[in-house]
Design an enzyme around this catalytic site. Structure first.
Site, PDB file in Angstrom:
ATOM      1  N   ARG A   1      -8.689  77.263   9.513  1.00 18.96           N
ATOM      2  CA  ARG A   1      -8.867  78.936   9.276  1.00 18.96           C
ATOM      3  C   ARG A   1      -9.999  79.328   8.786  1.00 18.96           C
ATOM      4  O   ARG A   1     -10.288  78.599   7.783  1.00 18.96           O
ATOM      5  CB  ARG A   1      -7.531  78.938   8.327  1.00 18.96           C
ATOM      6  CG  ARG A   1      -6.215  78.806   8.862  1.00 18.96           C
ATOM      7  CD  ARG A   1      -4.929  79.372   8.211  1.00 18.96           C
ATOM      8  NE  ARG A   1      -5.138  79.230   6.697  1.00 18.96           N
ATOM      9  CZ  ARG A   1      -4.716  80.054   5.779  1.00 18.96           C
ATOM     10  NH1 ARG A   1      -3.951  81.037   6.162  1.00 18.96           N
ATOM     11  NH2 ARG A   1      -5.027  79.934   4.632  1.00 18.96           N
ATOM     12  N   ASP A  11      -6.839  71.548  -1.093  1.00 19.23           N
ATOM     13  CA  ASP A  11      -5.933  72.378  -1.176  1.00 19.23           C
ATOM     14  C   ASP A  11      -5.059  72.752  -2.126  1.00 19.23           C
ATOM     15  O   ASP A  11      -4.312  73.727  -2.585  1.00 19.23           O
ATOM     16  CB  ASP A  11      -4.924  72.451   0.228  1.00 19.23           C
ATOM     17  CG  ASP A  11      -4.332  70.882   0.398  1.00 19.23           C
ATOM     18  OD1 ASP A  11      -4.628  69.870  -0.279  1.00 19.23           O
ATOM     19  OD2 ASP A  11      -3.679  70.528   1.398  1.00 19.23           O
ATOM     20  N   SER A  69      -9.244  69.404   2.693  1.00 17.32           N
ATOM     21  CA  SER A  69      -8.271  68.830   2.121  1.00 17.32           C
ATOM     22  C   SER A  69      -8.098  67.203   2.225  1.00 17.32           C
ATOM     23  O   SER A  69      -7.194  66.826   3.018  1.00 17.32           O
ATOM     24  CB  SER A  69      -6.854  69.426   2.312  1.00 17.32           C
ATOM     25  OG  SER A  69      -7.050  70.868   2.251  1.00 17.32           O
TER      26      SER A  69
HETATM   27  C1  BGC Z   1      -5.195  64.436   1.268  1.00 17.83           C
HETATM   28  C2  BGC Z   1      -5.349  65.417   0.277  1.00 17.83           C
HETATM   29  C3  BGC Z   1      -4.354  66.722   0.704  1.00 17.83           C
HETATM   30  C4  BGC Z   1      -3.172  66.191   0.806  1.00 17.83           C
HETATM   31  C5  BGC Z   1      -2.287  67.339   1.519  1.00 17.83           C
HETATM   32  C6  BGC Z   1      -3.800  64.319   2.015  1.00 17.83           C
HETATM   33  O1  BGC Z   1      -3.685  63.510   2.942  1.00 17.83           O
HETATM   34  O2  BGC Z   1      -5.730  63.123   0.958  1.00 17.83           O
HETATM   35  O3  BGC Z   1      -6.617  65.513  -0.125  1.00 17.83           O
HETATM   36  O4  BGC Z   1      -4.552  67.534  -0.682  1.00 17.83           O
HETATM   37  O5  BGC Z   1      -3.139  65.562   2.024  1.00 17.83           O
HETATM   38  O6  BGC Z   1      -3.038  68.615   2.356  1.00 17.83           O
END
Ligand code: BGC
Length: 468
Positions: free
Chosen positions: A91, A208, A154
């Site tokens: 996004r 995130d 994320s």
């Molecule tokens: C990632 C995190 C992320 C989470 C939610 C996980 O697989 O390692 O960094 O915050 O997913 O998106």
């Protein structure tokens, strides 16, 4: 338990023997209060290990410093660009901040990331991202303008400062080559350079969970924890600097991206992992990694259910022992089916039609059993998530030497938002395991994208103040 559940269906023809055989499999997935308490204590220990400089290398919960320390003071203003990469969509957002507290998403666009891009080369992935940014800038008529940019990325990253993020490992559905061990800001800048079309000023990279906490923090000053339960799962919270041994300085607090999805990667959850968890892990893109995440998040719950259904069918407990070709396909049982099946109350019509789409002719008993499997798996996920969260809020309470703590958790993610029971099971578990905390859960609206822009706004304000 299944027996009492089934009483509601007085017309069922399930024999006592069949109920017992089904329950034998499901038994180990119904977690007792003691087990949940143990999981919570184990998680707390892993948190401490992750925070310690010497113990961090062997900790399964990495407790990554984010360099987010300051919250808005209300003087921030301007237009900011935010990128959000973490699930199947990418996004781009234009966020307007006026006087810190008031902010709005002016424009945004969602771009689907094709599987071959998620799992191709790093250059292809970042070229694709830059192509989307270019389309967005054209759409908002700002192609030549270099706006400050916040990047919600994320995945687990090692940060030494706010605008640097070295990718430790891909998770969820990503495995683009040549990115692990690299700074994603450099990868983005290189791709922008290759395109020779515009320039961007990357001010902050955030997880995130951190974006979610930050954007909810605007609405509720007690919000000091961020939680995501969607495709993946993770949480962050504000830790005292004196406990963050990996970063110099003892003053104030810093947000820690816990990366709790990897809890258990050192084997500490083996006692509660079942044969189904093991199979799902072994067949995943990152076997042996993200074991906690694989028991609680959207990318995996459907797969766990599918594997249980196959085993039940092989044992003659379902579908008259006949497995359809479709059920043998990995990923075919989507996690949204769990939500739909659990929302189906009376005649189990939805269950019937979902099974039919999977090529399975079901009897009434089959549907009851399938629904029970979905209930057990989602309940376990909610409880485990609650056990982790209870450890977090209780640590914050102890950090502050308080007898009682009132705290808010900013939450986002499809499983949390759309499953009919997940959130209430999780809330209940937190309440039960951390009785000295009053925890409010605040659902975030667009938090991960907006949060990155807000963190960027704060960083710009601090940077400008430093120049005067
Ligand atoms: C990632 C995190 C992320 C989470 C939610 C996980 O697989 O390692 O960094 O915050 O997913 O998106």
């Amino acid at each position: 338990m299944i027996a009492s559940h089934l009483l509601a269906y007085f017309f069922t023809e399930l024999s006592h023997d069949q109920v017992q055989r089904v329950d034998k499999y499901l038994y180990c997935m119904r977690l007792s209060d003691e087990t949940l308490q143990e999981v919570s204590s184990l998680f707390r220990k892993e948190m401490e290990k992750g925070l310690g400089a010497d113990s961090n290398p062997t900790a399964s919960v990495k407790m990554l410093p984010t360099f987010v320390r300051s919250t808005p003071d209300g003087t921030e203003k301007g237009d900011f660009l935010a990128l959000d990469l973490g699930g199947t969509n990418f996004r781009v957002l234009l966020v307007r901040v006026r006087n810190g507290m008031r902010h709005s998403v002016e424009k945004h666009k969602i771009y689907k990331i094709p599987l071959d891009i998620m799992q191709g080369t790093g250059d292809e992935l970042f070229d694709y991202i830059v192509n989307c940014i270019s389309k967005f800038l054209e759409y908002i008529g700002m192609k030549g303008v270099s706006l400050p940019l916040g990047f919600t990325f994320s995945f687990p990253c090692h940060q030494n400062r706010l605008n640097e993020a070295i990718l430790l490992k891909w998770t969820k559905g990503f495995k683009a080559t040549g990115c692990e061990g690299e700074d994603v800001v450099c990868l983005l800048r290189d791709a922008i350079r290759r395109r020779e079309e515009f320039d961007l000023n990357v001010v902050a990279v955030v997880n995130d969970t951190v974006g979610t906490m930050m954007s909810c923090g605007f609405e509720d000053p007690y919000c000091e924890v961020g939680l995501i339960v969607g495709t993946g799962s993770n949480a962050c919270y504000m830790e005292e600097m004196k406990n963050v041994e990996l970063v110099e300085g003892d003053e104030g607090r810093m947000c820690i991206n816990m990366e709790w999805g990897s809890f258990g990667d050192n084997g500490c959850l083996d006692d509660i992992r079942t044969e189904f968890d093991v199979v799902v892990d072994e067949n995943s893109l990152n076997a042996g990694k993200q074991r906690f995440e694989k028991m609680i998040s959207g990318m995996y719950l459907g797969e766990i259910v599918r594997n249980i259904l196959i085993r039940f069918t092989e044992r003659g407990l379902l579908f008259r022992g006949r497995i359809s070709e479709r059920l043998k396909t990995r990923g075919i049982f989507e996690t949204k089916f769990l939500s739909q099946i659990e929302s189906d109350h009376l005649a189990l019509v939805q269950v019937h039609s979902i099974l039919q789409r999977l090529g399975l002719e079901s009897t009434c008993d089959d549907r009851i059993i399938v629904k029970e499997v979905c209930t057990v798996i989602a309940r376990r996920a909610g409880q485990l998530c609650g056990a982790g969260m209870a450890a977090v809020v209780d640590k914050i309470r102890e950090n502050r030497g308080m007898d009682f703590l009132k705290i808010t958790v900013g939450v986002d993610g499809s499983l949390y938002k759309f499953h009919p029971h997940f959130s209430s099971v999780m809330h209940e578990t937190v309440k039960q395991l951390s009785p000295k905390c009053e925890v409010t859960f605040l659902q975030s609206e667009d938090g991960s994208g907006k949060g990155a822009a807000l963190i960027t706004a704060v960083a710009c304000r601090i940077r400008e103040a430093g120049q005067h």
